[in-house]
Motif scaffolding. Sequence first.
Motif, mmCIF file in Angstrom:
data_model
loop_
_atom_site.group_PDB
_atom_site.id
_atom_site.type_symbol
_atom_site.label_atom_id
_atom_site.label_comp_id
_atom_site.label_asym_id
_atom_site.label_seq_id
_atom_site.Cartn_x
_atom_site.Cartn_y
_atom_site.Cartn_z
ATOM 1 N N ASN A 103 4.648 44.393 46.127
ATOM 2 C CA ASN A 103 3.659 43.888 45.181
ATOM 3 C C ASN A 103 2.343 44.658 45.272
ATOM 4 N N LEU A 104 1.926 44.959 46.489
ATOM 5 C CA LEU A 104 0.661 45.684 46.674
ATOM 6 C C LEU A 104 0.770 47.118 46.156
ATOM 7 N N ARG A 105 1.825 47.811 46.549
ATOM 8 C CA ARG A 105 2.000 49.216 46.153
ATOM 9 C C ARG A 105 2.120 49.337 44.631
ATOM 10 N N THR A 106 2.887 48.416 44.020
ATOM 11 C CA THR A 106 3.078 48.447 42.567
ATOM 12 C C THR A 106 1.764 48.187 41.830
ATOM 13 N N ASN A 107 0.870 47.421 42.484
ATOM 14 C CA ASN A 107 -0.417 47.102 41.867
ATOM 15 C C ASN A 107 -1.512 48.102 42.250
ATOM 16 N N GLY A 108 -1.108 49.284 42.690
ATOM 17 C CA GLY A 108 -2.079 50.354 42.877
ATOM 18 C C GLY A 108 -2.678 50.500 44.258
ATOM 19 N N PRO B 221 -3.066 52.129 47.616
ATOM 20 C CA PRO B 221 -2.591 53.299 48.367
ATOM 21 C C PRO B 221 -1.941 52.827 49.674
ATOM 22 N N LEU B 222 -1.071 53.672 50.241
ATOM 23 C CA LEU B 222 -0.303 53.257 51.417
ATOM 24 C C LEU B 222 -1.160 52.735 52.574
ATOM 25 N N PRO B 223 -2.207 53.466 52.982
ATOM 26 C CA PRO B 223 -2.985 52.966 54.124
ATOM 27 C C PRO B 223 -3.639 51.617 53.827
ATOM 28 N N LEU B 224 -4.135 51.462 52.589
ATOM 29 C CA LEU B 224 -4.774 50.198 52.234
ATOM 30 C C LEU B 224 -3.755 49.053 52.202
ATOM 31 N N ALA C 57 -1.098 48.877 54.019
ATOM 32 C CA ALA C 57 -0.791 48.578 55.428
ATOM 33 C C ALA C 57 -1.872 47.691 56.036
ATOM 34 N N HIS C 58 -3.122 48.037 55.769
ATOM 35 C CA HIS C 58 -4.228 47.210 56.263
ATOM 36 C C HIS C 58 -4.153 45.805 55.668
ATOM 37 N N ALA C 59 -3.849 45.753 54.379
ATOM 38 C CA ALA C 59 -3.853 44.464 53.674
ATOM 39 C C ALA C 59 -2.791 43.522 54.215
ATOM 40 N N ILE C 60 -1.578 44.012 54.435
ATOM 41 C CA ILE C 60 -0.519 43.119 54.907
ATOM 42 C C ILE C 60 -0.807 42.652 56.327
ATOM 43 N N ALA C 61 -1.357 43.529 57.143
ATOM 44 C CA ALA C 61 -1.692 43.127 58.514
ATOM 45 C C ALA C 61 -2.771 42.049 58.496
ATOM 46 N N LEU C 62 -3.787 42.251 57.660
ATOM 47 C CA LEU C 62 -4.897 41.304 57.590
ATOM 48 C C LEU C 62 -4.447 39.950 57.041
ATOM 49 N N LEU C 63 -3.731 39.977 55.926
ATOM 50 C CA LEU C 63 -3.289 38.724 55.308
ATOM 51 C C LEU C 63 -2.375 37.930 56.239
#
Lengths: 221, 221
Positions: free
Chosen positions: A126-131, A133-136, A138-144
């Motif tokens: 969902n994150l990648r499809t919505n634009g 970038p890979l590092p962001l 990765a950060h987002a899933i870890a944080l959430l």
Amino acid sequence: MPARRRSPGTPPITRERVLDAAIQLADEGGVEGLSMRRLGTALGVQAMSLYNHVPNKDAVVHAILDRVVDEIRRPARDTPWREAQRDRARSAREVYTRHPWAMELITARTQPGLATLLHHDAILGNLRTNGFPLPLAAHAIALLDAYVFGAVLQELALPFQSPEEDAPVAEEVMAAFPADQAPFLLEMITDHAMQPGYAFTDEFDWGLELVLDGLERRLTP
Amino acid sequence: MPARRRSPGTPPITRERVLDAAIQLADEGGVEGLSMRRLGTALGVQAMSLYNHVPNKDAVVHAILDRVVDEIRRPARDTPWREAQRDRARSAREVYTRHPWAMELITARTQPGLATLLHHDAILGNLRTNGFPLPLAAHAIALLDAYVFGAVLQELALPFQSPEEDAPVAEEVMAAFPADQAPFLLEMITDHAMQPGYAFTDEFDWGLELVLDGLERRLTP
DNA sequence: ACCTGAACACCGTTCAAGT
DNA sequence: ACCTGAACACCGTTCAAGT
């Protein structure tokens, strides 16, 4: 008593039935209520019979944890990321508070199960499809994920759910409170958490929105 | 063998020595290594003697958890909030990863100990002194604490610490990976987490700064 | 006051024996 | 193929008995 076939009415014991019974047992009696011996008697059989369907207790724990993760709603790839991630975070919180034993067991887990992998893949998809970038991403899933786990942990550690319905428990807790040594904590409890209308769900949503805001800002600077 | 006084050289068993030994036992053997019987032999005594100094195992667990919290640096009231909260969050992460068993036990804890209360009071004291209104301070401590707990939980669940030093483990994990069913997760692992130089500490700090940014924005709109 | 051995009610798991 | 009883190596905890 000799070993004998099960009576005609009883359904056969399968891996699935073992796991169903294990979840029910844990829901009712918590982690310490879940033993191979009790699991056997819940299925009308000796504990040793379970080893015909499951290698050991660790495998049972591993499997029921993966089932719990499978109950969480997975975000679709093409849903707008913010509402999709908010929905899955709320769903995760709901599922884990419904199976509190999962939090106790998950800390000892070594390898993720298939449902857990698919769940994380759906979040990332969902994150990648919505634009993102890979590092962001990765950060987002870890944080959430960290936020959801931590918030559920806090919620389960609370001595009561709401001050209204648990007034006697609240008073008992406060009786042992070192008021003079912890004035700021005392203030927070009496003037905030014990106020009518306070709900931990609101606390969860507040933090979740802050996290989503931060991600949005980093996605579109 | 009859009951006898301890030999002249041996120090007396006290509550403090029991707790010291319990922490050491848990550091070495994890949660399952911590038993009253093993704790006794570690102190050169039968398990039953421990009950002269400690009511039961639950009390031991409760006490050593509080000791772990006591190891975390507490923010001073008058330090600028952002650096104070960042420092205590990092300290908490360091302490919990040094005592991984604490994470497993804390999920089953019902009542916080004195050190835990003082620790939370110090966090709140720093926020309130630095101009956080009560509701915002309450949100902030819940959010920061949830993030730290969740991030540590994630870190302890990682199958390896860095791709460089654990190449064989990494390969073993990837061998069982359902690549076609989880393409986004595969991408994240191979193109991000397995890249040289990746460290989970950086992930922790990234999320922490996002959280602190969000709090700052809500403090001074 | 402090330590002990025996005992009780539990665990997970193995194994030979039954059907 | 599946279930059983007995056994092994563990648990936490109580209790009467020792010094």
